[in-house]
Design a protein around this motif. Structure first.
Motif, PDB file in Angstrom:
ATOM      1  N   TYR A   1      -2.650   3.628  -2.956  1.00 50.82           N
ATOM      2  CA  TYR A   1      -2.037   2.901  -4.249  1.00 50.82           C
ATOM      3  C   TYR A   1      -2.339   1.286  -3.312  1.00 50.82           C
ATOM      4  O   TYR A   1      -1.492   1.311  -2.572  1.00 50.82           O
ATOM      5  N   THR A   2      -2.557   0.752  -3.674  1.00 47.06           N
ATOM      6  CA  THR A   2      -2.714  -0.547  -3.730  1.00 47.06           C
ATOM      7  C   THR A   2      -2.075  -1.484  -4.432  1.00 47.06           C
ATOM      8  O   THR A   2      -2.780  -1.540  -5.583  1.00 47.06           O
ATOM      9  N   GLU A   3      -1.377  -2.779  -4.278  1.00 47.57           N
ATOM     10  CA  GLU A   3      -0.612  -3.353  -5.331  1.00 47.57           C
ATOM     11  C   GLU A   3      -0.629  -5.350  -4.720  1.00 47.57           C
ATOM     12  O   GLU A   3      -0.708  -5.498  -3.465  1.00 47.57           O
ATOM     13  N   ALA A   4      -1.563  -5.629  -5.879  1.00 40.97           N
ATOM     14  CA  ALA A   4      -0.870  -7.257  -5.844  1.00 40.97           C
ATOM     15  C   ALA A   4      -0.699  -7.743  -6.605  1.00 40.97           C
ATOM     16  O   ALA A   4       0.271  -7.199  -7.244  1.00 40.97           O
ATOM     17  N   LEU A   5      -0.093  -9.119  -6.170  1.00 38.15           N
ATOM     18  CA  LEU A   5       0.026 -10.197  -6.675  1.00 38.15           C
ATOM     19  C   LEU A   5       0.342  -9.858  -8.996  1.00 38.15           C
ATOM     20  O   LEU A   5       1.079  -9.651  -9.522  1.00 38.15           O
ATOM     21  N   THR A   6      -1.148  -9.590  -8.850  1.00 35.32           N
ATOM     22  CA  THR A   6      -1.161  -9.402 -10.313  1.00 35.32           C
ATOM     23  C   THR A   6      -2.040  -7.886 -11.349  1.00 35.32           C
ATOM     24  O   THR A   6      -2.551  -8.504 -11.811  1.00 35.32           O
ATOM     25  N   SER A   7      -2.235  -6.973  -9.907  1.00 34.59           N
ATOM     26  CA  SER A   7      -3.172  -5.850 -10.424  1.00 34.59           C
ATOM     27  C   SER A   7      -2.451  -4.889  -9.661  1.00 34.59           C
ATOM     28  O   SER A   7      -1.742  -5.452  -8.731  1.00 34.59           O
TER      29      SER A   7
ATOM     30  N   TRP B   1       0.843  -1.269   0.348  1.00 30.56           N
ATOM     31  CA  TRP B   1       0.066   0.082  -0.240  1.00 30.56           C
ATOM     32  C   TRP B   1       1.043   0.803  -0.463  1.00 30.56           C
ATOM     33  O   TRP B   1       2.132   1.618   0.589  1.00 30.56           O
ATOM     34  N   THR B   2       1.028   2.033  -0.749  1.00 32.39           N
ATOM     35  CA  THR B   2       0.917   3.298  -0.540  1.00 32.39           C
ATOM     36  C   THR B   2      -0.073   4.507  -0.734  1.00 32.39           C
ATOM     37  O   THR B   2      -1.416   4.526  -1.479  1.00 32.39           O
ATOM     38  N   LEU B   3      -0.228   5.830   0.236  1.00 30.13           N
ATOM     39  CA  LEU B   3      -0.239   6.566   0.381  1.00 30.13           C
ATOM     40  C   LEU B   3       0.256   7.641   0.026  1.00 30.13           C
ATOM     41  O   LEU B   3       1.124   8.157   0.352  1.00 30.13           O
ATOM     42  N   LEU B   4      -0.908   8.500  -0.576  1.00 28.14           N
ATOM     43  CA  LEU B   4      -0.118  10.131  -1.735  1.00 28.14           C
ATOM     44  C   LEU B   4      -1.318  10.678  -1.347  1.00 28.14           C
ATOM     45  O   LEU B   4      -1.811  10.788  -1.887  1.00 28.14           O
ATOM     46  N   HIS B   5      -0.400  11.247  -0.570  1.00 27.39           N
ATOM     47  CA  HIS B   5      -1.454  12.914  -0.310  1.00 27.39           C
ATOM     48  C   HIS B   5      -1.050  14.097  -0.855  1.00 27.39           C
ATOM     49  O   HIS B   5       0.457  14.470  -1.080  1.00 27.39           O
ATOM     50  N   LEU B   6      -1.756  15.216  -1.399  1.00 27.49           N
ATOM     51  CA  LEU B   6      -1.271  16.399  -2.295  1.00 27.49           C
ATOM     52  C   LEU B   6      -1.388  17.269  -1.583  1.00 27.49           C
ATOM     53  O   LEU B   6      -2.869  17.326  -1.085  1.00 27.49           O
ATOM     54  N   ASP B   7      -0.713  18.171  -0.987  1.00 31.30           N
ATOM     55  CA  ASP B   7      -1.384  19.585  -1.065  1.00 31.30           C
ATOM     56  C   ASP B   7      -2.158  20.768  -1.683  1.00 31.30           C
ATOM     57  O   ASP B   7      -3.563  20.751  -1.483  1.00 31.30           O
ATOM     58  N   GLU B   8      -2.228  20.353  -3.167  1.00 28.63           N
ATOM     59  CA  GLU B   8      -2.585  21.123  -3.661  1.00 28.63           C
ATOM     60  C   GLU B   8      -2.767  20.735  -4.860  1.00 28.63           C
ATOM     61  O   GLU B   8      -1.970  20.082  -5.992  1.00 28.63           O
ATOM     62  N   PRO B   9      -4.250  20.228  -5.609  1.00 29.80           N
ATOM     63  CA  PRO B   9      -5.860  20.282  -4.459  1.00 29.80           C
ATOM     64  C   PRO B   9      -5.116  19.269  -3.475  1.00 29.80           C
ATOM     65  O   PRO B   9      -5.341  18.240  -3.483  1.00 29.80           O
ATOM     66  N   SER B  10      -5.667  19.868  -2.354  1.00 30.52           N
ATOM     67  CA  SER B  10      -5.679  18.994  -1.223  1.00 30.52           C
ATOM     68  C   SER B  10      -6.819  17.587  -1.890  1.00 30.52           C
ATOM     69  O   SER B  10      -7.537  17.439  -1.982  1.00 30.52           O
TER      70      SER B  10
END
Length: 84
Positions: free
Chosen positions: A65-71, A51-60
């Motif tokens: 993003y979740t990644e498994a073996l095939t997707s 799992w990757t957490l992506l936080h953008l300040d602008e726009p907030s």
């Protein structure tokens, strides 16, 4: 990460030592949190995927993003709950 990742020697003891030192260095940064799921809590739904957490300040906005073996998938809102 699961606790096993802190013990598994892929590439030998020296490689594991370097990896653990890297985790320690990264965990000292103010914008990084390292969390370990201990052995004694049993299986968890997130084991076996990343799992990757992506936080953008602008726009907030915050995305997961979740990644498994095939997707992989981007999630931009909490799952909807159905009434029971």
């Amino acid at each position: 990460m699961g606790e096993a990742a802190l013990h598994r020697q892929v590439g030998g003891r020296g490689v594991l030592r370097d990896q653990l030192q890297h985790l320690r260095t990264m965990a000292a940064r103010p914008n990084i949190t390292v969390q370990v799921l201990p052995f004694d809590v049993g299986e968890h739904v997130a084991l076996g995927s990343s799992w990757t957490l992506l936080h953008l300040d602008e726009p907030s906005a915050t995305f997961v993003y979740t990644e498994a073996l095939t997707s992989g998938d981007y999630l931009d809102k909490p799952p909807t709950r159905t009434a029971t």
